[in-house]
Design an enzyme around this catalytic site. Structure first.
Site, PDB file in Angstrom:
ATOM      1  N   ASP A 288       0.859  -1.172   0.000  1.00 47.46           N
ATOM      2  CA  ASP A 288       0.000   0.000   0.000  1.00 47.46           C
ATOM      3  C   ASP A 288       0.906   1.237   0.000  1.00 47.46           C
ATOM      4  O   ASP A 288       2.130   1.131   0.130  1.00 47.46           O
ATOM      5  CB  ASP A 288      -0.986  -0.027   1.182  1.00 47.46           C
ATOM      6  CG  ASP A 288      -2.203   0.856   0.908  1.00 47.46           C
ATOM      7  OD1 ASP A 288      -2.133   1.714  -0.017  1.00 47.46           O
ATOM      8  OD2 ASP A 288      -3.233   0.717   1.589  1.00 47.46           O
TER       9      ASP A 288
HETATM   10  C1  BGC Z   1      -5.097   3.157   0.108  1.00 46.98           C
HETATM   11  C2  BGC Z   1      -5.224   2.132  -0.991  1.00 46.98           C
HETATM   12  C3  BGC Z   1      -5.029   2.779  -2.331  1.00 46.98           C
HETATM   13  C4  BGC Z   1      -3.685   3.483  -2.348  1.00 46.98           C
HETATM   14  C5  BGC Z   1      -3.334   4.111  -3.675  1.00 46.98           C
HETATM   15  C6  BGC Z   1      -3.888   4.036  -0.031  1.00 46.98           C
HETATM   16  O1  BGC Z   1      -3.947   5.118   0.832  1.00 46.98           O
HETATM   17  O2  BGC Z   1      -5.086   2.500   1.360  1.00 46.98           O
HETATM   18  O3  BGC Z   1      -6.474   1.504  -0.898  1.00 46.98           O
HETATM   19  O4  BGC Z   1      -5.135   1.842  -3.352  1.00 46.98           O
HETATM   20  O5  BGC Z   1      -3.715   4.487  -1.345  1.00 46.98           O
HETATM   21  O6  BGC Z   1      -4.053   5.262  -3.922  1.00 46.98           O
END
Ligand code: BGC
Length: 747
Positions: A288
């Site tokens: 993530d």
């Molecule tokens: C989130 C993810 C997301 C990623 C990319 C993160 O803050 O937890 O779900 O895919 O950002 O934007």
């Protein structure tokens, strides 16, 4: 087979169908030529500032500007760009990779296409209330078609985290509190995003996320620690991931949270032993956003270098946004702290993804401005958004059958902060949404009314603050109307990532507005706006009618009008329990029974599992929802009272439409294991079927249960099944139904 059956539960070892077991000659040849810097580049993903999206998706951390990104792409230092929008920028970036870099490896373009792209569909939680896998597959397919036309290959969706605590803001992004529903819809959404052929220009890679147990953060506080038994991890939080992989998902995302003290992004047991070892997953794990770097703040890694080492050794193939793999993999491999074979294995997997999409042969796939114009915000997409919206609305209450409203002959007052609001119709995670498409409630209602002038609109108050003279004008509007439509609830920035709430009630100012309106004595229909279950109270709870309208996407106003005026007969069911009070959270229907369950008799409730002021039950339970007709279940039949070890139990019940109009019902199958070597949930959903019936018509609804549907994680944290007595219900929701029982005989 169970309705919408999937590879059930976590006991099966499933290898993703389309994953390559060994790299192709092309990949091996490339790998042999790659420097460690180029390998680290393939394992790095950065926010796409060449074609930046509208609005902030993530914290501005380690951002590279467009020129730097292009230069680094030419230097082979980037493998994936994320969250960019539009074909022109995609063309520039892909040219830099394919024509400008030494090895000409194409870029992957990823994005958070969560519930639509330019055209937005209902938030996943709302759509999950449809209990309709086919609908979820169609909206995912449509989102992939629109997003891929904008030069995207990969979506960071679906979120398959089971969410049992409504304080957590990301409940909005998933399928709610149930494991089985989560499995069925995870599978449907993966099928929808990926389509039949990943090489097709309108297919996108799906990413079931966040691996794992992100929905179990303590106290519903986003990013918080997770304390979880192995059994609950495997029974509740992992099965939707397995279902998604079985449906062909080739990627997953490592979660921000820890589990029992080990952050997921540095958790080798999770990312390698379970995911690849037990399940045979051959795809790619992406961290993530900066989750690898966050191992330092977790206190799990000593510094950034250590964090990069721990993440890649745990099994995280791609580092998102932190840049740590680029910075540290060269020296970590040189020192031998990270074997080159580990890096190579990750690079092979990433290149195999690019190959699976056909990018080596067709790097400019999905980059065509004409196609983009043709496939964006089409009438068909808008129509699907409207249909999905209508099928996601849950009718919670309809005293005296006040709904549906007639289209003519009544003066309506639409009151509340969401009455004419176009900024809160799509909900969280819809950054790419084209705001000009958003249909607010007033516009949708007027379009459906014979005399649009008989709608009076008053804001009343803001979402969390008063508005000068707002209450007075709202009360006057109510007095002048026959029926009040009260559009209240949460704004979209009260749900989603980092939007945990301590109190899941309607903001106090809106509750006061509702009280002022109710004092007029006019009948009130509540149009609830929300991204989670809400603890309803007072006059809102007691309104004549309540529609759970969530955030329905671009066509929200039209979808609500369809249900209000009866063009659509509501048929969605709650994917999350609505508790009586916030303080019950985490509250979910399938909790384990205690040694002192509260009896029905209110006078015999001392020293029982209840709260001082209330019983621990739902105001509106999981699976509940009304419609404009009524249904009756009767004639429960079990094929045998004793199920032999290897046999199938056939369960049937008759469903009759006892009302006056055609309608759809969701018939639900629940079980309970009466006696086991582990205390078991009070109920567990094991199947459901949507049935459409004309008034007066009836149909036999059939389910099947086998031994493997009765399994749980027992002694030694292994999947087991135990003979003995089971309850079974064919039900309208998680708290009612026709009850039967059977015995599973010994092997
Ligand atoms: C989130 C993810 C997301 C990623 C990319 C993160 O803050 O937890 O779900 O895919 O950002 O934007």
């Amino acid at each position: 087979m169970l309705a919408g059956a999937v590879a059930l539960a976590g006991f099966s070892v499933t290898a993703p169908a389309r994953a390559a077991s060994r790299a192709s000659d092309r990949i091996e040849a490339l790998l042999a030529r790659m420097t460690i810097e180029e390998k680290a580049g393939q394992l790095s993903c950065f926010a796409d500032m060449i074609r930046p999206p509208i609005g902030d998706i993530n914290p501005q951390v380690n951002i590279r500007n467009a020129q730097t990104l292009l230069a680094e792409t030419r230097a082979g230092r980037i493998g994936t760009l994320m969250n960019g929008l539009g074909t022109q920028g995609a063309l520039d970036a892909q040219k830099a990779a394919v024509e400008g870099s030494r090895l000409k490896i194409p870029l992957l373009f990823a994005a958070d296409v969560i519930h639509g792209f330019r055209t937005v569909f209902p938030i996943p939680l709302a759509e999950s209330g449809s209990f309709d896998p086919h609908l979820c597959e169609r909206t995912a397919r449509a989102a992939a078609s629109e997003a891929s036309a904008s030069g995207l290959h990969w979506t960071f969706a679906p979120m398959v985290d089971v969410a049992r605590d409504q304080r957590w803001g990301r409940v909005a992004e998933g399928a709610g509190e149930d494991v089985y529903l989560g499995q069925v819809l995870a599978e449907a959404r993966v099928r929808g995003f990926q389509g039949k052929d990943l090489k097709a220009e309108d297919s996108m890679l799906a990413t079931p996320k966040h691996f794992a147990a992100y929905g179990a953060v303590t106290a519903g506080l986003d990013y918080n620690a997770v304390e979880l038994s192995e059994a609950t991890l495997r029974e509740v939080h992992l099965p939707p991931f397995q279902a998604a992989f079985a449906a062909g998902a080739l990627t997953t995302m490592s979660a921000f949270n820890d589990i029992n003290g080990v952050p997921s992004t540095g958790n080798k047991r999770l990312m390698t032993d379970i995911l690849r070892g037990e399940w045979g997953f051959k795809g790619v794990v992406i961290s993530d956003y900066t989750a690898d770097q966050e191992l330092v703040a977790h206190g799990f890694a000593a510094d950034d270098r250590d964090a990069a080492r721990l993440a890649i050794l745990a099994g995280v193939d791609i580092s998102m946004q932190s840049g740590l793999y680029l910075r540290f993999l060269p020296e970590l491999t040189a020192s031998g702290e990270v074997p080159m074979a580990v890096v190579d294995a990750s690079v092979r997997r990433v290149l195999a993804l690019k190959e699976a999409l056909g990018l080596f042969d067709n790097p400019y796939r999905s980059i065509n401005a004409k196609v983009e114009a043709m496939r964006t915000a089409t009438p068909a997409l808008k129509q699907l958004s409207r249909e999905a919206g209508g099928r996601s609305i849950v009718l919670l209450r309809n005293e005296g059958g006040i709904l549906p409203l007639p289209r003519a002959g009544q003066r309506l007052a639409l009151i509340g902060p969401f009455a004419e609001d176009r900024d809160n119709v799509v909900g969280p995670w819809a950054f790419f949404g084209d705001k000009s498409l958003n249909v607010d409630l007033a516009t949708g209602l007027r379009a459906a009314m014979t005399d649009p002038a008989s709608l009076i609109v008053e804001r009343g108050c803001e979402v969390e603050t008063t508005l000068a003279g707002g209450f007075e004008r709202a009360v006057a509007a109510a007095q002048a109307a026959d029926v009040v439509l009260l559009a209240i609830g949460e704004s979209q920035d009260m749900t989603g990532e980092a939007k945990s709430r301590t109190d899941i009630r309607i903001p106090p100012v809106q509750q006061r507005l509702a009280e002022a309106i109710a004092a007029t004595g006019k009948p009130v229909v509540v149009l609830l706006r929300h991204g989670r279950a809400i603890a309803l109270e007072g006059v809102v709870r007691d309104a004549r009618a309540i529609l759970a309208t969530w955030f329905l996407g671009s066509e929200m106003g039209n979808a609500v009008a369809d249900v209000l005026f009866g063009a659509v007969n509501p048929s969605a069911r709650l994917p999350v329990s609505f508790p009586l009070e916030s303080g019950q959270e985490p509250f979910f229907y399938n909790g384990r029974t205690t040694g002192r369950p509260a009896p029905v008799d209110p006078n015999a409730q001392e020293y029982k599992a209840r709260w001082r002021s209330i019983r621990n039950e739902a105001l509106y339970p999981f699976g509940f929802g009304l419609g404009y007709t009524t249904f009756a279940l009767s004639d429960l039949k079990l094929s045998t009272p004793q199920l032999a070890w290897g046999d199938t139990l056939h369960i049937a019940a008759r469903l009759t439409n006892t009302g006056a109009v055609q309608g759809e019902h969701v018939v639900q199958l629940y079980i309970r294991d009466r006696v086991a070597s582990r205390t078991r949930p009070a109920r567990e959903l094991k199947g459901f079927q949507r049935v459409s019936l004309a008034p007066g018509a009836s149909r036999e609804v059939k389910f099947e249960l086998k031994r493997e549907h009765l399994m749980f994680v027992g002694e030694g944290d292994r999947w087991v099944v135990e003979s003995g007595l089971f309850d079974v219900w064919v039900a309208n929701s998680s708290v009612d139904g026709l009850a039967g029982s059977f015995e599973l005989l010994k092997a």
